[in-house]
Design a protein around this motif. Structure first.
Motif, PDB file in Angstrom:
ATOM      1  N   VAL A 164       0.845  -1.193   0.000  1.00 19.30           N
ATOM      2  CA  VAL A 164       0.000   0.000   0.000  1.00 19.30           C
ATOM      3  C   VAL A 164       0.885   1.249   0.000  1.00 19.30           C
ATOM      4  N   SER A 165       0.650   2.126  -0.963  1.00 20.15           N
ATOM      5  CA  SER A 165       1.457   3.326  -1.106  1.00 20.15           C
ATOM      6  C   SER A 165       1.023   4.406  -0.125  1.00 20.15           C
ATOM      7  N   ARG A 166       1.829   5.438  -0.036  1.00 22.81           N
ATOM      8  CA  ARG A 166       1.488   6.564   0.828  1.00 22.81           C
ATOM      9  C   ARG A 166       0.204   7.235   0.358  1.00 22.81           C
ATOM     10  N   ALA A 167      -0.011   7.262  -0.978  1.00 16.65           N
ATOM     11  CA  ALA A 167      -1.214   7.902  -1.514  1.00 16.65           C
ATOM     12  C   ALA A 167      -2.483   7.195  -1.032  1.00 16.65           C
ATOM     13  N   LEU A 168      -2.515   5.876  -1.138  1.00 18.82           N
ATOM     14  CA  LEU A 168      -3.692   5.137  -0.697  1.00 18.82           C
ATOM     15  C   LEU A 168      -3.805   5.153   0.819  1.00 18.82           C
ATOM     16  N   ALA A 169      -2.675   5.022   1.516  1.00 20.59           N
ATOM     17  CA  ALA A 169      -2.705   5.046   2.975  1.00 20.59           C
ATOM     18  C   ALA A 169      -3.251   6.369   3.491  1.00 20.59           C
ATOM     19  N   ARG A 170      -2.871   7.452   2.839  1.00 19.06           N
ATOM     20  CA  ARG A 170      -3.362   8.780   3.229  1.00 19.06           C
ATOM     21  C   ARG A 170      -4.881   8.853   3.057  1.00 19.06           C
ATOM     22  N   LEU A 172      -6.988   6.294   3.019  1.00 16.68           N
ATOM     23  CA  LEU A 172      -7.618   5.402   3.991  1.00 16.68           C
ATOM     24  C   LEU A 172      -7.659   6.032   5.377  1.00 16.68           C
ATOM     25  N   GLN A 173      -6.612   6.752   5.708  1.00 15.48           N
ATOM     26  CA  GLN A 173      -6.584   7.417   7.003  1.00 15.48           C
ATOM     27  C   GLN A 173      -7.645   8.519   7.064  1.00 15.48           C
ATOM     28  N   LEU A 178     -15.409   5.988   6.490  1.00 14.48           N
ATOM     29  CA  LEU A 178     -16.595   6.149   5.653  1.00 14.48           C
ATOM     30  C   LEU A 178     -17.029   4.833   5.017  1.00 14.48           C
ATOM     31  N   LEU A 179     -16.122   3.843   5.016  1.00  4.62           N
ATOM     32  CA  LEU A 179     -16.419   2.553   4.396  1.00  4.62           C
ATOM     33  C   LEU A 179     -17.047   1.561   5.364  1.00  4.62           C
ATOM     34  N   GLY A 180     -17.246   2.002   6.589  1.00  2.57           N
ATOM     35  CA  GLY A 180     -17.696   1.080   7.636  1.00  2.57           C
ATOM     36  C   GLY A 180     -19.043   0.442   7.396  1.00  2.57           C
ATOM     37  N   ALA A 181     -19.897   1.109   6.620  1.00  7.54           N
ATOM     38  CA  ALA A 181     -21.244   0.559   6.408  1.00  7.54           C
ATOM     39  C   ALA A 181     -21.291  -0.505   5.321  1.00  7.54           C
ATOM     40  N   ASP A 182     -20.182  -0.688   4.596  1.00  9.48           N
ATOM     41  CA  ASP A 182     -20.172  -1.650   3.492  1.00  9.48           C
ATOM     42  C   ASP A 182     -19.252  -2.817   3.822  1.00  9.48           C
ATOM     43  N   ALA A 192      -5.786  -2.562   5.693  1.00  4.90           N
ATOM     44  CA  ALA A 192      -4.729  -1.997   4.851  1.00  4.90           C
ATOM     45  C   ALA A 192      -4.066  -0.812   5.539  1.00  4.90           C
ATOM     46  N   SER A 193      -2.759  -0.743   5.424  1.00  6.53           N
ATOM     47  CA  SER A 193      -1.983   0.379   5.957  1.00  6.53           C
ATOM     48  C   SER A 193      -0.737   0.528   5.093  1.00  6.53           C
TER      49      SER A 193
END
Length: 430
Positions: A164-170, A172-173, A178-182, A192-193
């Motif tokens: 996982v890159s810094r772009a995606l990690a940023r 996700l952080q 917001l993805l908790g309902a799915d 993922a981190s």
């Protein structure tokens, strides 16, 4: 007596002369300890990529090094980003691309605007995915490599995983909660981190079908029917007819003249007008983004002067925040801001010379930021790295490639840059 002339942006002729000298000495804008590694020497050719996420930029570079042209690299980066940065660029994203074809000396725009699907999923509107269809058409008209070569890198990333890159990690952080309902989104991205290995076997299967059977499989083949059923399982409605009806707009770009060149931007319903506002000197308002905001940009230039740039959007961070079960595809949001995208390409239709290609992310004003950077670099003759550093990503991240004197005329002055305030990467193909 010498007279000091000031530009409208507050830079003196002395400043411009210094930047011109830096362009020639340090075309890639590298730090002092890395300058000896720059392959852009006088008389050399030049090919480069830049993208919002590092692995996607590397995929584009590998395509160029394998003999692909700028369009091939852009298509490969589109698919790679769907794996490595789905928060801003999944297969569910909307967007716009512009290709400058060095053979025809013409530019063509491919716009795939946000179109709301017939039935919301879990009460949330989502977009009909049309990006695969757009880049398929783009590749048919302007690509050089076999189709499967442009899709397979993304399929491998999804199947075997990537750190996982810094772009995606940023992202996700900033938006992971917001993805908790799915349930599907939690299953894929919940642990993922940055640096952790992320595999996406369902998405790999989708990409494998697209690779083997062509892009049409996604909007009218068996895969389209399967995807329609998967959306239904999530509670939404996406008939195959809706996928077939979502036709991208292929047309001449909107453009304005700049000496012998044209400044090409995406036509309506994309936000080319915003990009032109930036080109006219209007820097976008807003601070430095802290994440992608659901927007991403990427560009590629090949050694023959071909260029391609795309800006894509999920409408907001992680789009509709729903993954269609069994597909691995994050659905996009059709909110009004989703159409606020436009890459910028500057080229000479007389001789086919390219001078600038760029696109941005970080929010809906990124198109204007790209236009502003293009103006500073091409019209005000400033160093790309200096411009990107000084503006601190105000209003959006900008990823760009520039050859102010033309790629054929002075390749040693070409440079590529990913916004230092972002988490992307620019690369030079060897």
């Amino acid at each position: 007596m010498s007279v000091l002339l000031l530009s409208g942006c507050g830079f003196s002729e002395t400043d411009r002369a210094r930047d011109r000298a830096e362009n020639a000495e340090n075309p890639a804008g590298l730090t002092q300890n890395k300058r000896t590694f720059s392959p852009t020497t006088k008389g050399s050719s030049f090919a480069a990529t830049t993208a919002e996420e590092s692995r996607a930029a590397e995929v584009g570079r590998e395509i160029l090094e394998a003999g692909g042209n700028a369009t091939d690299a852009a298509v490969a980066m589109y698919f790679a980003l769907s794996v490595t940065l789905p928060s801003a660029a999944s297969l569910g994203a909307s967007g716009a691309c512009i290709v400058h074809n060095d053979k025809t000396k013409k530019a063509e725009a491919f716009v795939f605007p946000p179109i709301a699907a017939p039935g919301a999923v879990k009460g949330t509107p989502f977009s009909v995915p049309a990006g695969v269809r757009a880049v398929t058409l783009m590749h048919v008209r302007h690509g050089n490599l076999r189709w499967e070569q442009t899709v397979s890198p993304a399929e491998r990333l999804a199947r075997f995983g990537f750190p996982v890159s810094r772009a995606l990690a940023r992202d996700l952080q900033a938006g992971g909660a917001l993805l908790g309902a799915d349930a599907e989104a939690r299953r894929i991205f919940g642990n993922a981190s940055e640096g952790s290995l992320l595999t996406q076997p369902d998405l790999a299967s989708v990409l494998g079908s697209i690779r083997q059977r062509g892009g049409a499989e996604f909007f009218q083949g068996a895969l389209a029917r399967t995807f329609s059923e998967q959306v239904s399982q999530a509670g939404g409605s996406l008939p195959v007819d809706a996928l077939r009806a979502a036709v991208p707009i292929a047309s001449e770009p909107m453009s304005v003249s700049h000496y012998r060149s044209r400044v090409y931007v995406a036509p309506a319903p994309a936000a080319g007008s915003l990009a032109l506002a930036g080109w006219n000197g209007q820097q976008p308002a807003g601070g430095t983004p802290v994440d992608s905001g659901g927007f991403a940009g990427f560009a590629a230039v090949d050694s023959k002067g071909g260029a391609a740039a795309c800006a894509v959007s999920m409408g907001q961070l992680f789009g509709a925040r729903v993954v269609a079960p069994g597909s691995g595809i994050m659905l996009g949001s059709p909110n009004p801001e989703a159409a606020s995208v436009s890459p910028v390409i500057i080229a000479n239709p007389g001789n086919g010379e390219f001078t600038f290609a760029g696109a941005g992310g970080g929010g809906p004003t990124a198109a204007q930021a790209v236009g502003y950077v293009a103006r500073e670099v091409i019209d005000n003759d400033r160093n790309l790295a200096t411009v990107l550093a000084n503006r601190r990503a105000q209003g959006g991240f900008v990823n760009a490639i520039a050859c102010p004197s033309g790629l054929r005329g002075k390749p040693e002055a070409c440079r590529t840059g990913a916004d230092p305030a972002g988490a992307g990467l620019s690369t030079i193909a060897r």
